[in-house]
Design an enzyme around this catalytic site. Structure first.
Site, PDB file in Angstrom:
ATOM      1  N   GLU A  73       0.876  -1.171   0.000  1.00 42.40           N
ATOM      2  CA  GLU A  73       0.000   0.000   0.000  1.00 42.40           C
ATOM      3  C   GLU A  73       0.907   1.212   0.000  1.00 42.40           C
ATOM      4  O   GLU A  73       1.612   1.475   0.977  1.00 42.40           O
ATOM      5  CB  GLU A  73      -0.929   0.049   1.210  1.00 42.40           C
ATOM      6  CG  GLU A  73      -1.925   1.202   1.094  1.00 42.40           C
ATOM      7  CD  GLU A  73      -2.386   1.762   2.425  1.00 42.40           C
ATOM      8  OE1 GLU A  73      -2.437   3.004   2.544  1.00 42.40           O
ATOM      9  OE2 GLU A  73      -2.691   0.976   3.326  1.00 42.40           O
ATOM     10  N   CYS A 121      -3.397   7.819   5.007  1.00 49.05           N
ATOM     11  CA  CYS A 121      -3.259   7.052   3.760  1.00 49.05           C
ATOM     12  C   CYS A 121      -4.416   7.336   2.815  1.00 49.05           C
ATOM     13  O   CYS A 121      -4.225   7.507   1.612  1.00 49.05           O
ATOM     14  CB  CYS A 121      -3.192   5.556   4.067  1.00 49.05           C
ATOM     15  SG  CYS A 121      -1.781   5.071   5.064  1.00 49.05           S
TER      16      CYS A 121
END
Length: 461
Positions: A230, A264
């Site tokens: 990620e 994020c």
């Protein structure tokens, strides 16, 4: 001289913590212990592993009063927000809840002649390389299901939050998870890459920068080691003409600014239909002007420093470049005198922006957001897809079918409707394009942390 991992506190630039890194030989010994311990760990019952993991999670909760100010010192999040234990326990508990179903063998046949099935078996040793922005929640996304599935775990945490791995290891060991089954280690980049290249791990999960992800893939090249990534994000919000305007502004601006924009799946660009644009911008400015930038240890502070001065410097550079290219900054610096030119960075809203500007293309990961006016869904979709990243997108409309149809056309990992900046552990956490590959949490998270093993058993007649 022994190399060290050093955490510089964004509060005052002082050294908050430092730890020596393992030598290459010490790191290999740690991996060897993890491999040996994993064999006994996978033989324990699933119920036993779940119980021990959840006990470790509870131990973290008992430490929360110490953890909250510790996080403020390490990465700058204000103490008023109380840490991460809510999301930490939610994710671990959900993965524990679905473990039996997710890891159950797939029974194909069991008749007089054959027994055929597919089992899910652990990879062995899982390396988790965790980031500093939500250091507990991002780590537990993989640590909990990896351990529950029967893997041993080696955790390497970001230098900015180097005490987090120690906290987690202490909690899990006190709960009864064997020390060699869950190890926190301090490694430099070269040793980490060397271990991966030597096939030390059955699976590697990395959350961090695009460059870091590329380094992980290069290290794993030719080893056939599974790598979950990620990486960067530039998550958009799109507000349609029938949206609940107040809810959209509150949620999207919070998604852009919370944690000093260091999320994020934070909102980094917003597209608003023409009829709501002016009202949206006006309300957004009013919200941001109400923030209090300051020392994160002060309970009145709502916006702390960025985790490091160099991160703030990148956001300032993107903002200044955009203004030089014609963007208009709506937040008056005089309202945020605490902005010190270092880690303390005032929030900013930019209008008259376009996709020629880095602030609308590159990951900012700070308290700045650009807002653009759009004519219709087609233009919004084109702009949302005009990005190298694809983690989440936030849509605002009362029409669920319309949102789903738009979502089908967006290049992203998750589509939100009337919310943003949230990780649902029942859904796969995944991305596309330069955001990376793989998937965490949900039943798919278990599939990535195990491998299928088929059994074709012919019965004696």
């Amino acid at each position: 001289m022994t190399s060290k991992v050093i955490c510089i506190s964004p509060i005052d630039g002082s050294v908050y913590a430092e730890r020596p890194v393992l030598s290459a030989d010490e790191a290999r010994e740690a991996v060897a212990r993890a491999k040996t311990a994993q064999l006994a760990w996978q033989e324990r019952s699933l119920e036993d592993r779940i119980s021990l993991v959840l006990a470790g999670v509870a131990k973290i909760g008992e430490m929360n009063d110490e953890i909250v100010p510790e996080l403020a010192h390490q990465m700058g999040r204000p103490v008023r927000y109380g840490g991460e234990f809510g999301g930490f326990t939610e994710r671990a508990s959900y993965m524990a809840e679905i473990a039996a179903e997710a890891l159950a063998p797939i029974e194909v046949a069991d008749d007089a002649a054959f027994k055929r099935m597919i089992k899910r078996v652990p990879h062995g040793v899982v390396l988790v390389v965790a980031p500093w922005n939500y250091p507990y929640m991002t780590a537990i996304n993989t640590v909990a299901p990896a351990l529950i599935a029967g893997n041993s775990v080696v955790l390497k945490h970001a230098s900015q939050t180097l005490l987090v791995g120690e906290r987690m290891a202490k909690a899990f060991h006190e709960a009864g998870v064997p020390e060699d089954v869950f190890q926190n280690v301090f490694l430099d980049h070269a040793t980490t890459s060397a271990l991966i290249a030597e096939k030390s791990f059955g699976f590697v999960n990395f959350t961090g920068s695009v460059g870091g992800g590329q380094a992980m893939e290069k290290a794993a090249a030719g080893t056939f080691t599974g790598v979950g990534l990620e990486l960067g994000g530039k998550d958009p919000g799109y507000v349609m003409e029938d949206a609940d305007l107040d809810a959209a502004v509150d949620t999207l601006i919070d998604g852009a600014m919370f944690n000093a924009g260091q999320c994020c799946c934070g909102i980094e660009r917003i597209y608003v239909v023409e009829s709501l644009y002016d009202a949206f911008v006006e309300k957004a400015v009013k919200i941001v002007e109400g923030y209090k930038l300051g020392n994160p240890l002060d309970p009145e502070t709502t916006l702390g420093p960025m985790a490091h001065a160099r991160f703030a410097a990148e956001v300032r550079a993107q903002t200044q470049e955009a203004i030089a290219d014609g963007a208009k900054a709506l937040i008056d610096p005089a309202k945020f005198p605490e902005d010190d030119g270092g880690a303390y960075l005032m929030p900013q809203i930019l209008v008259d922006v376009d996709h020629s500007m880095r602030v609308m293309r590159d990951e900012s990961f700070g308290p700045v957001v650009g807002i653009m006016k759009v004519k219709d869904d087609a233009e919004a979709i084109q702009l949302m897809n005009d990005s190298n990243f694809g983690l989440t997108a936030s849509l605002w409309t009362r029409d669920v079918a319309r949102a789903e149809a738009i979502g089908d056309q967006i290049e992203t990992g998750t589509v939100f409707l009337n919310r943003a900046d949230y990780l649902d552990p029942a859904l796969c956490w995944t991305g596309c394009k330069d955001t990376g590959r793989g998937g965490g949490l949900s039943i798919i998270g278990y599939h990535n942390l195990t491998r299928p093993k088929s059994y074709h058993l012919k019965k004696a007649q």
